[in-house]
Design an enzyme around this catalytic site. Structure first.
Site, PDB file in Angstrom:
ATOM      1  CG  HIS A  75      25.036   0.541 103.146  1.00 35.50           C
ATOM      2  ND1 HIS A  75      23.756   0.700 103.106  1.00 35.50           N
ATOM      3  CD2 HIS A  75      25.189  -0.735 102.001  1.00 35.50           C
ATOM      4  CE1 HIS A  75      22.835  -0.078 102.419  1.00 35.50           C
ATOM      5  NE2 HIS A  75      23.838  -0.884 101.518  1.00 35.50           N
ATOM      6  CB  CYS A  97      23.821   8.279 102.696  1.00 31.09           C
ATOM      7  SG  CYS A  97      22.210   9.210 103.046  1.00 31.09           S
ATOM      8  CG  HIS A 129      21.877  -3.731 106.150  1.00 32.07           C
ATOM      9  ND1 HIS A 129      22.520  -2.666 106.058  1.00 32.07           N
ATOM     10  CD2 HIS A 129      21.173  -3.784 105.129  1.00 32.07           C
ATOM     11  CE1 HIS A 129      21.935  -1.878 104.978  1.00 32.07           C
ATOM     12  NE2 HIS A 129      21.260  -2.589 104.416  1.00 32.07           N
ATOM     13  CD  GLU A 131      21.815   2.500 107.800  1.00 33.84           C
ATOM     14  OE1 GLU A 131      21.450   2.604 106.742  1.00 33.84           O
ATOM     15  OE2 GLU A 131      21.195   2.486 108.842  1.00 33.84           O
ATOM     16  CB  THR A 167      18.435   4.935 107.183  1.00 35.30           C
ATOM     17  OG1 THR A 167      19.249   4.037 106.231  1.00 35.30           O
ATOM     18  CG2 THR A 167      19.758   5.750 108.152  1.00 35.30           C
ATOM     19  CB  CYS A 202      16.509   8.200 105.754  1.00 33.37           C
ATOM     20  SG  CYS A 202      16.238   7.643 104.186  1.00 33.37           S
TER      21      CYS A 202
END
Ligand code: SF4
Length: 295
Positions: A75, A97, A129, A131, A167, A202
């Site tokens: 994340h 990532c 979250h 991310e 994502t 993503c």
């Protein structure tokens, strides 16, 4: 003969797979290894990694860890957290990532432009979250986190808007969200060209949905394996359920009920992008064992 098939496209997404491999390599060498936040939203996989020696810490614990290795999960983190990590005497291993990293850089650049034009960055995603928390740290302008239609009220439509997606967001929901913003601009007689949209969902996630829908339709029953706290797992399960009302979500083999398999021929086993293949295999084996016991 009843068939039990594991979804060939299930298993870790590339970002999670990379983070797990990095953790395994670190745990193979001497020294303490910490993950900043849960490495993967799957209790069974966390148990396996903890058995190998991995410990999970939160941001509050950063300064109390020393002479160790700290892994940044897929994340990613905000620049502020990265800075705090760099100030410690720990070895920092970055498993952010690549897709998330590129999103962070886009948000950074766009937010600088937004600041110059007194605009705002909108992140379509889940508040709190990890991310999204990381992305907020890259915002150099005003920003809004939005998920539900009513959140659009928090966006200043009289100023430029730059929209990004978490994502793992749902493609259709994101498109609807963007359309709602365009409609609001139209209703207020404002130009649509003040909005820049970056569909940053993503690619593995985009491809996964149609494939999972086909898999759900091809089976009489789906046993979907994911951790309860996995947003991606819950989202993909909801997609599965739309195409197969005999879909059941479990976090492991212990939650399977033999009653789900009455009068069925084809059983599918699938999972979220945080669900390891070994766990899908355990679930499939348990189903086969139950079917054997029933016959
Ligand atoms: S869901 Fe996509 S962006 Fe997120 S970790 Fe996995 S591969 Fe990376």
């Amino acid at each position: 003969m009843v068939s039990v098939l594991i979804d060939p496209k299930a298993g870790f997404c590339p970002g999670v797979s990379n983070a797990i491999s990095k953790a395994e390599n670190l745990l193979d060498s001497p020294g303490k290894v910490f993950s900043l936040g849960e490495l993967v939203h799957c209790p069974e996989e966390i148990n396996r990694l903890e058995f190998l020696g991995l410990k999970t810490i939160s941001k509050e614990d950063i300064d109390s860890v020393s002479d160790s290795k700290i892994l940044i999960r897929a994340h990613g983190v905000s620049p502020n957290v990265q800075h705090r990590l760099n100030k410690t005497n720990n070895e920092i291993i970055d498993a952010t990532c690549g897709t998330v990293y590129r999103l962070q850089q886009k948000v950074k650049i766009s937010s600088m432009q937004m600041r110059q034009s007194d605009g705002q960055v909108v992140i379509y995603g889940k508040e709190n979250h990890p991310e999204v928390e990381g992305l907020i740290g890259y915002c150099h302008s005003k920003y809004v986190i939005a998920k539900d239609p009513e959140d659009i009220g928090n966006i200043d439509i009289n100023s430029p808007i730059s929209i990004f997606a978490q994502t793992t967001a749902n493609v259709a929901d994101f498109e609807q969200f963007v359309n709602n913003i365009y409609n609001k601009l139209l209703e207020n007689g404002l130009e649509a060209n003040r909005v820049q949209v970056y569909n940053t969902i993503c690619t593995p996630m985009k491809n996964r949905v149609p494939q999972l829908r086909s898999f759900a339709k091809e089976h009489d029953v789906i046993v979907f394996v994911a951790g309860e706290n996995s947003s991606n797992g819950n989202y993909l399960y909801s997609i599965t359920k739309k195409d197969n009302n005999r879909a059941f979500m479990v976090s492991g083999p212990g939650q399977i009920s033999p009653g789900w398999f009455d009068n069925v021929q084809k059983i599918g086993v699938s999972g979220g992008n945080s669900t390891p293949i070994w766990l899908l295999e355990e679930v499939a084996d348990e189903i086969k064992r139950m079917l054997g016991r029933q016959s």
